[in-house]
Design a protein around this motif. Structure first.
Motif, mmCIF file in Angstrom:
data_model
loop_
_atom_site.group_PDB
_atom_site.id
_atom_site.type_symbol
_atom_site.label_atom_id
_atom_site.label_comp_id
_atom_site.label_asym_id
_atom_site.label_seq_id
_atom_site.Cartn_x
_atom_site.Cartn_y
_atom_site.Cartn_z
ATOM 1 N N PHE A 257 -7.081 27.985 -56.991
ATOM 2 C CA PHE A 257 -6.261 28.810 -57.882
ATOM 3 C C PHE A 257 -6.101 28.099 -59.219
ATOM 4 N N ASP A 258 -6.164 28.850 -60.323
ATOM 5 C CA ASP A 258 -5.724 28.359 -61.629
ATOM 6 C C ASP A 258 -4.229 28.584 -61.704
ATOM 7 N N VAL A 259 -3.525 27.663 -62.368
ATOM 8 C CA VAL A 259 -2.087 27.804 -62.592
ATOM 9 C C VAL A 259 -1.863 28.038 -64.077
ATOM 10 N N PHE A 260 -1.126 29.101 -64.403
ATOM 11 C CA PHE A 260 -0.765 29.399 -65.791
ATOM 12 C C PHE A 260 0.748 29.291 -65.934
ATOM 13 N N TYR A 261 1.180 28.844 -67.088
ATOM 14 C CA TYR A 261 2.606 28.704 -67.377
ATOM 15 C C TYR A 261 2.985 29.657 -68.506
ATOM 16 N N ASP B 249 -2.492 27.686 -43.551
ATOM 17 C CA ASP B 249 -2.771 27.462 -44.961
ATOM 18 C C ASP B 249 -2.258 26.094 -45.392
ATOM 19 N N VAL B 250 -3.072 25.362 -46.143
ATOM 20 C CA VAL B 250 -2.605 24.152 -46.827
ATOM 21 C C VAL B 250 -2.871 24.349 -48.315
ATOM 22 N N LEU B 251 -1.894 23.989 -49.127
ATOM 23 C CA LEU B 251 -2.000 24.120 -50.579
ATOM 24 C C LEU B 251 -1.728 22.760 -51.186
ATOM 25 N N MET B 252 -2.639 22.290 -52.037
ATOM 26 C CA MET B 252 -2.541 20.950 -52.608
ATOM 27 C C MET B 252 -2.689 21.029 -54.121
ATOM 28 N N PRO B 253 -1.780 20.399 -54.856
ATOM 29 C CA PRO B 253 -1.861 20.451 -56.318
ATOM 30 C C PRO B 253 -2.993 19.588 -56.853
ATOM 31 N N LEU B 254 -3.632 20.081 -57.909
ATOM 32 C CA LEU B 254 -4.617 19.314 -58.669
ATOM 33 C C LEU B 254 -4.154 19.319 -60.125
ATOM 34 N N THR B 255 -4.221 18.159 -60.768
ATOM 35 C CA THR B 255 -3.711 18.041 -62.133
ATOM 36 C C THR B 255 -4.841 18.080 -63.160
ATOM 37 N N ASP B 256 -4.420 18.290 -64.417
ATOM 38 C CA ASP B 256 -5.349 18.130 -65.535
ATOM 39 C C ASP B 256 -5.301 16.664 -65.983
ATOM 40 N N GLU B 257 -5.947 16.352 -67.102
ATOM 41 C CA GLU B 257 -6.026 14.963 -67.581
ATOM 42 C C GLU B 257 -4.653 14.408 -67.973
ATOM 43 N N VAL C 287 0.125 20.000 -63.198
ATOM 44 C CA VAL C 287 -0.543 20.806 -62.174
ATOM 45 C C VAL C 287 -1.147 22.036 -62.842
ATOM 46 N N ARG C 288 -2.471 22.119 -62.817
ATOM 47 C CA ARG C 288 -3.202 23.235 -63.423
ATOM 48 C C ARG C 288 -4.005 24.021 -62.400
ATOM 49 N N TYR C 289 -4.144 23.453 -61.197
ATOM 50 C CA TYR C 289 -4.924 24.092 -60.145
ATOM 51 C C TYR C 289 -4.225 23.843 -58.820
ATOM 52 N N ILE C 290 -4.459 24.729 -57.890
ATOM 53 C CA ILE C 290 -4.018 24.517 -56.511
ATOM 54 C C ILE C 290 -5.241 24.720 -55.628
ATOM 55 N N LEU C 291 -5.538 23.693 -54.857
ATOM 56 C CA LEU C 291 -6.640 23.716 -53.906
ATOM 57 C C LEU C 291 -6.064 24.121 -52.563
#
Length: 171
Positions: free
Chosen positions: A72-76, A147-155, A159-163
């Motif tokens: 998933f992409d995360v938008f704010y 379901d497992v949801l794990m945050p992925l960050t940008d540089e 948190v910009r993505y959820i795996l």
């Protein structure tokens, strides 16, 4: 798969099924797919609080897990989520292929839905979430999805993505 839920907890075959009740007890995972992706996330994050998107290389994931992955992409401002990648097993066992769609555009997945709450909690708490949700797709043989949801960050560490890994539990 991620249908609108009634928010209550109950049990199927001794397993807690989450309504609003997300588990953080990874020992409760039943599926090798969800366990495998969770282990991979922990490995690539190392000593950091979260893994980054640059840490995640799908070629390093066990091949049998890939069909169970959603990215998933995360938008704010406003908060929203988009299906960037949906694994082939998830597509097969869902009502349709959600790739490229925003949750805010999907009636049963908008803000307030069980899926939205899980994704938002993953972003806010910046740690993995685990849920077992009643299955609401076209396959009659499934009773739930794990379901497992794990945050992925940008540089910058945001948190910009959820795996996610989704596996379907038979009756």
């Amino acid at each position: 798969m991620f249908a609108q839920m009634q928010y209550r907890s109950y049990s199927i075959a001794g397993m807690d099924i989450a309504g609003d009740n997300m588990q953080e007890d990874f020992d409760s995972l039943k599926s090798d797919m969800t366990k495998g992706l969770m282990a991979h996330w922990h490995q690539i994050k190392g000593h950091k609080p979260m893994a980054s998107r640059l840490d995640f290389n799908p070629a390093e994931v066990e091949p049998q897990i890939l069909p169970h992955i959603i990215l998933f992409d995360v938008f704010y401002e406003p908060l929203d989520f988009r299906y960037r990648v949906v694994g082939t097993k998830v597509v097969r066992y869902s009502s349709r292929d959600y790739t490229g769609e925003n949750l805010s555009d999907i009636e049963h997945q908008r803000e307030g839905s069980h899926l939205w709450k899980m994704l938002k909690q993953t972003v806010l708490e910046q740690k993995p979430m685990v849920a077992c949700s009643p299955y609401a797709g076209p396959q009659k043989d499934f009773m739930a999805s794990e379901d497992v949801l794990m945050p992925l960050t940008d540089e910058q560490g945001k948190v910009r993505y959820i795996l996610a890994a989704v596996d379907f539990l038979s009756r």
